[in-house]
Structure formats: C-alpha cells, structure tokens
Design an enzyme around this catalytic site. Structure first.
Site, PDB file in Angstrom:
ATOM      1  N   SER A 166      23.445  -2.514  28.250  1.00  0.00           N
ATOM      2  CA  SER A 166      24.800  -3.041  28.407  1.00  0.00           C
ATOM      3  C   SER A 166      25.401  -2.603  29.744  1.00  0.00           C
ATOM      4  O   SER A 166      24.871  -2.952  30.794  1.00  0.00           O
ATOM      5  CB  SER A 166      25.667  -2.598  27.221  1.00  0.00           C
ATOM      6  OG  SER A 166      26.866  -3.339  27.176  1.00  0.00           O
ATOM      7  N   ASP A 265      23.888 -12.825  21.648  1.00  0.00           N
ATOM      8  CA  ASP A 265      24.723 -12.038  22.551  1.00  0.00           C
ATOM      9  C   ASP A 265      25.429 -12.950  23.555  1.00  0.00           C
ATOM     10  O   ASP A 265      24.805 -13.818  24.172  1.00  0.00           O
ATOM     11  CB  ASP A 265      23.841 -11.027  23.293  1.00  0.00           C
ATOM     12  CG  ASP A 265      24.623 -10.030  24.125  1.00  0.00           C
ATOM     13  OD1 ASP A 265      25.866 -10.108  24.152  1.00  0.00           O
ATOM     14  OD2 ASP A 265      23.979  -9.174  24.748  1.00  0.00           O
TER      15      ASP A 265
END
Length: 322
Positions: A166, A265
């Site tokens: 991330s 995502d």
C-alpha cells in the site's frame, strides 16, 4: 476513544484517522505494538529493534540458519497505512514479516518511518531512504555508522531487495526512482523490488475509474492530509507516476520488479497501468504482475492464513529468495 467524544474534529478520514482542532490525533486503524521475539515459536524467526538514527528505527528479522556462516538475501521493507497509521512494531506487521522472513529465508529490515500528520511528507520518504543507506553502508569498511552483526555476518549484499504494501509500495516505487539516479553507499545495487497493492492516485481516471470517484475519494483526501505542502496535489509524481512531470519509469533502480494486485481493490487499475507503463518505458529489467481474483486491498496482510494469502506470501518469498 471515549476521551475524544466531545472534541471538535478538524479532519475526519475514517476509518483511518481523525485530527482534532486541539491537535490531538486519533489513529482508528492501528494495531497494538508488540515486542520483538527472541524467536517466534511458529515461524522460527528471531527479531530485535534497532536505532538507525535518532529519528529512524527498525525491526530486524533473522530466520533460523542452516549454517552459522549462512548468507541471506536482504529485504528492506516499508509498511502500509496511508503514511499516517500502523508501525513496524505493530502486531499486524510483526505477524506478517515473521511469516515472510521464514518463507523467504531472508533477513528483513522493517522500517519505522515517521508518520503524518505530526511528520508530514516528504519525511517518510527521507526516513525510508536513510534506512536503505544505513543498510548499504554495512559494505564499507571504514564508516561512521554502528553496524549490526546480523547484517555484517549474514547479509548477502549482492541480493538487496526493497518492498512494501500500500503506502509502503508507493514508498518502494519512489525509492527505486531515487536509486536510479543517486548511488547508495559502497555502490550497492538493489536487485529487486516488490510493490504490493501500491498507493498511486491522480486526477485523470484510468481504466474503469470514474471521474466522480477521483477528487472526492478517501485516497485523494488522505494524500492532501499527509502532504499538505505538496505541489500539483494528486498529480505530484510521488503519488502519480504517470503525471506529465514524473520521471521516466525507464530509470527504476533495480533489475527485477514484482507488482501484486487484488481484483476488488480500488488501486488495481493504476497498478495494472503502472506495469504496462514500465514495460513501455524501455526499462531494462524483468517485470512480473499478479492480480488475485476475488480479493481486496492488502488481504494477505490482514489475514495471512487464508489459502490465497498463503499463495501470495509464497510468491513474494520466492521473488526475494531467488
């Protein structure tokens, strides 16, 4: 927190973080800190905390050795959390890196970079670069740093990797860009980098993204919160590697690259575009991409015991151990 019930909120980035007008910071998504382990009973990994500098710390992980003189690949890892939550010392990170170190048989340096809003970007980038410089400095005979014996005795400095999840994937990308133009101590080279669900964003929709989802998104608000002095907003090259003024991806400072994404995502469209852009850039390296079906952002980090999570961690481990 009950004590914050009556306080006036200045910035609400739930479910991640809240900033109150009195300056109080409440980190909503933040697992508790846990101590290092003399040895993890399940993974068989030793860990300890070290000070890289007065402001940068790290947790080091050393798997059990088959040979007391064994040399291991070295992974410098940057945790996720939107640049404002989580820690190298948190339960979730400790559990995840223990598993990865055992699977990869790698010596891992999990970097504790400073967080926004107390330390707004670009502090996290500078801390992360400093940590990598410290690792590389172990190859220099006469250096002012305090060397760590795990690295000097067991680190294979011909097999240096960086990686992150991330926000940590974003950091890893920016470190690779910087290492393409700025040499590391001892002329150490980064062999490979992995970007797992990397945090990239920008003002122009990519793939299936909608224009209405861009500027009002939590991703946009987080970036402006953690980097309030940023030029060009969400089109700054640090978060948008496809911006007009972004450095060419042909200069990435490694020879192997792995990008891991998840089907559900929100960041996946940009991750796919990133891989395509690297391939088209003329970068002289080997790039691999995996998109895990039916899963969402950093699923393997939050629950590393599912079958798909185990498979992804094995892929990351295999990448680092090659």
């Amino acid at each position: 927190m009950a004590s914050n019930t009556n306080k006036e909120v200045l910035t609400d980035l739930s479910p991640l973080i809240k900033l109150y007008k009195d300056g109080t910071v409440e980190r909503l998504l933040n697992s508790p800190h846990v101590p290092p382990s003399p040895v993890d009973p399940t993974a068989g990994v030793f860990s300890k905390d070290i000070n890289i500098s007065p402001v940068v710390q790290a947790r080091l992980y050393l798997p059990k050795l088959a040979d007391p003189h064994q040399k291991l690949p070295v992974l410098v890892y940057y945790h996720g959390g939107g640049f404002c939550v989580e820690s190298a010392f948190s339960f979730l990170n400790h559990r995840y890196i223990n598993i990865l170190a055992a699977e990869a048989k790698a010596l891992i340096i999990s970097v504790e970079y400073r967080l926004a809003p107390e330390h707004p970007l670009p502090v996290a980038y500078e801390d992360s670069w400093s940590a990598l410089q410290w690792v590389a400095s172990h190859v220099i005979a006469n250096t002012s740093i305090e060397k760590d014996p795990w690295l000097t005795e067991h680190g294979d400095f011909g097999k240096i990797y960086i990686g992150g999840d991330s926000a940590g994937g974003n950091i890893a990308h920016n470190i690779l860009v910087r290492s393409g133009t700025e040499p590391l101590p001892g002329d150490v080279k980064i062999l490979g980098g992995f970007l797992s669900h990397p945090h990239f964003w920008g003002s122009k929709p990519i793939g299936l993204e909608g224009k209405e989802d861009i500027e009002e998104s939590l991703l946009c608000r987080i970036w402006l919160f953690v980097y309030p002095s940023v030029h060009d907003g969400i089109d700054n090259p640090m978060v948008n590697p496809f911006a007009d003024n972004a450095p060419s991806l042909s200069g990435l400072g490694c020879s192997r690259l792995l990008v891991c994404l998840a089907e559900k995502d929100l960041l996946t469209e940009r991750g796919i575009h990133y891989v395509d852009s690297v391939k088209k850039s003329g970068w002289n390296g080997e790039v691999q991409m995996v998109v895990v079906e039916g899963e969402d952002h950093c699923f393997h980090f939050f629950d590393p015991h599912t079958e798909k999570a185990k498979n992804l961690i094995k892929l990351l481990a295999s990448f680092v151990s090659q």
